[in-house]
Design a protein around this motif. Structure first.
Motif, PDB file in Angstrom:
ATOM      1  N   THR A  34     -12.132  -1.710  -3.639  1.00  0.00           N
ATOM      2  CA  THR A  34     -10.737  -1.801  -4.041  1.00  0.00           C
ATOM      3  C   THR A  34     -10.106  -2.885  -3.184  1.00  0.00           C
ATOM      4  OG1 THR A  34     -10.609   0.541  -4.642  1.00  0.00           O
ATOM      5  CG2 THR A  34      -8.530  -0.604  -4.223  1.00  0.00           C
ATOM      6  N   ILE A  35      -9.725  -3.988  -3.816  1.00  0.00           N
ATOM      7  CA  ILE A  35      -9.179  -5.141  -3.102  1.00  0.00           C
ATOM      8  C   ILE A  35      -7.671  -5.179  -3.286  1.00  0.00           C
ATOM      9  CG2 ILE A  35      -9.274  -7.649  -2.816  1.00  0.00           C
ATOM     10  CD1 ILE A  35     -11.987  -7.565  -4.299  1.00  0.00           C
ATOM     11  N   MET A  36      -6.936  -5.183  -2.194  1.00  0.00           N
ATOM     12  CA  MET A  36      -5.485  -5.331  -2.242  1.00  0.00           C
ATOM     13  C   MET A  36      -5.148  -6.819  -2.178  1.00  0.00           C
ATOM     14  SD  MET A  36      -4.979  -2.139  -2.487  1.00  0.00           S
ATOM     15  CE  MET A  36      -3.172  -2.195  -2.579  1.00  0.00           C
ATOM     16  N   THR A  37      -4.377  -7.290  -3.127  1.00  0.00           N
ATOM     17  CA  THR A  37      -4.065  -8.722  -3.166  1.00  0.00           C
ATOM     18  C   THR A  37      -3.238  -9.135  -1.955  1.00  0.00           C
ATOM     19  OG1 THR A  37      -2.103  -8.318  -4.525  1.00  0.00           O
ATOM     20  CG2 THR A  37      -4.160  -8.811  -5.677  1.00  0.00           C
ATOM     21  N   ASP A  38      -3.366 -10.409  -1.565  1.00  0.00           N
ATOM     22  CA  ASP A  38      -2.637 -10.922  -0.414  1.00  0.00           C
ATOM     23  C   ASP A  38      -1.196 -11.258  -0.781  1.00  0.00           C
ATOM     24  OD1 ASP A  38      -2.670 -13.372  -1.735  1.00  0.00           O
ATOM     25  OD2 ASP A  38      -4.190 -14.273  -0.454  1.00  0.00           O
TER      26      ASP A  38
END
Length: 311
Positions: A181-185
């Motif tokens: 699960t990648i949280m956007t920058d």
């Protein structure tokens, strides 16, 4: 000899009785659905002159399908998952909504609880040495066209044998391999390193493939990568991309190929590109931006609740 009894009062009254419509207890919605399904089945038995032998073969098939946990595989194979997407597309059109990124089916192999990372991550653990290195990245945009920071981009895909972690019959993959699960920058960007996946086929001796054989159809999927994307103030996006160049990209047994979901795969062999991404050799690159759709009257009108594996 074909007999016609479906429209008789006796059969119609029996359908109401069997589906509980004559009873006070129970769930009204369930009764309505079962009454319709039973009615359609009774009518099909009559119209097609389905024999008792054929009916009980169908019952045995359903038992086999459940015993091998393949109902979630047969569903997209018969186009049911795609049909729900078609209905949601039609609902959006009626509301005047436009999805920037097309939705696509979820499939049966999602696992909740993947590790959460920020901005960039590596999905694979390096154990699948047959895979070509992949760098995939893009920006998540909101309904207003602006990048969305801290959006959740859940991504999962298969290895080069077509197997997913948590469902790998070889036992070779560790938990959450090729799942994150990648949280956007702050600029709404996500990026990951992994390997190019391969497509998969239904188990050749399983009940799903057995039925597809009867239909004269194959049970194979092109290589693809799944996504769930969520952000405050927007509807959840369920989608997937197919890997450009796969021979089955336009012949997916699950009907998940859609315009806008086959981004180009660019192969890099030059030293500058390799160095830029901190790699040691050639790699493939996919750039894929995603645009979310707005809530409808303050809520997600198309959220799907279904049983999912959690680990």
């Amino acid at each position: 000899m074909t007999v016609q009894i479906f429209k008789t009062n006796e059969v119609q009254d029996f359908l109401k009785l069997a589906s509980g419509l004559t009873q006070k207890g129970g769930n009204p919605r369930t009764k309505t659905i079962i009454h319709r399904i039973l009615s359609d089945l009774f009518k099909a038995i009559e119209d097609l002159d389905i024999t008792s032998d054929e009916y009980w073969a169908g019952v045995a098939y359903l038992n086999q399908l459940g015993a091998q946990s393949e109902a979630g595989l047969l569903s997209p194979g018969l186009g049911l998952d795609r049909y729900f997407d078609m209905r949601m597309d039609a609902e959006d059109a009626a509301l005047g909504l436009t999805n920037g990124t097309p939705r696509a089916i979820e499939g049966p192999l999602y696992v909740a609880g993947a590790p959460v990372v920020h901005g960039f991550t590596r999905l694979d653990d390096g154990s699948d040495t047959a895979g070509k290195t992949l760098i995939m990245h893009g920006t998540v945009f909101g309904a207003d066209g602006k990048p969305v920071s801290n959006a959740s981009v859940e991504v999962w895909h298969a290895n080069t044998k077509g197997f997913y972690s948590h469902f790998d019959p070889t036992g070779e993959q560790k938990a959450f391999n090729m799942r994150r699960t990648i949280m956007t920058d702050a600029q709404g960007r996500y990026k990951f390193q992994s390997i190019l996946p391969m497509g998969y086929g239904c188990p050749p001796d399983g009940p799903t493939q057995a039925l597809l054989n009867q239909l004269g159809r194959h049970g194979n999927r092109p290589a693809h990568i799944h996504f769930f994307v969520t952000a405050d103030g927007h509807r959840k996006l369920t989608t997937q991309i197919n890997i450009d160049g796969d021979p089955l990209v336009n012949d997916d047994f699950a009907y998940a190929t859609r315009d806008g979901l086959v981004p180009p795969v660019v192969e890099h062999t030059d030293e500058a590109s390799i160095k830029e991404h901190g790699l040691s050799g050639p790699f493939c690159e996919i750039k894929f931006d995603m645009t979310l759709s707005p809530l409808v009257n303050g809520s997600d009108n198309q959220i799907v609740e279904r049983p999912r594996l959690a680990a």
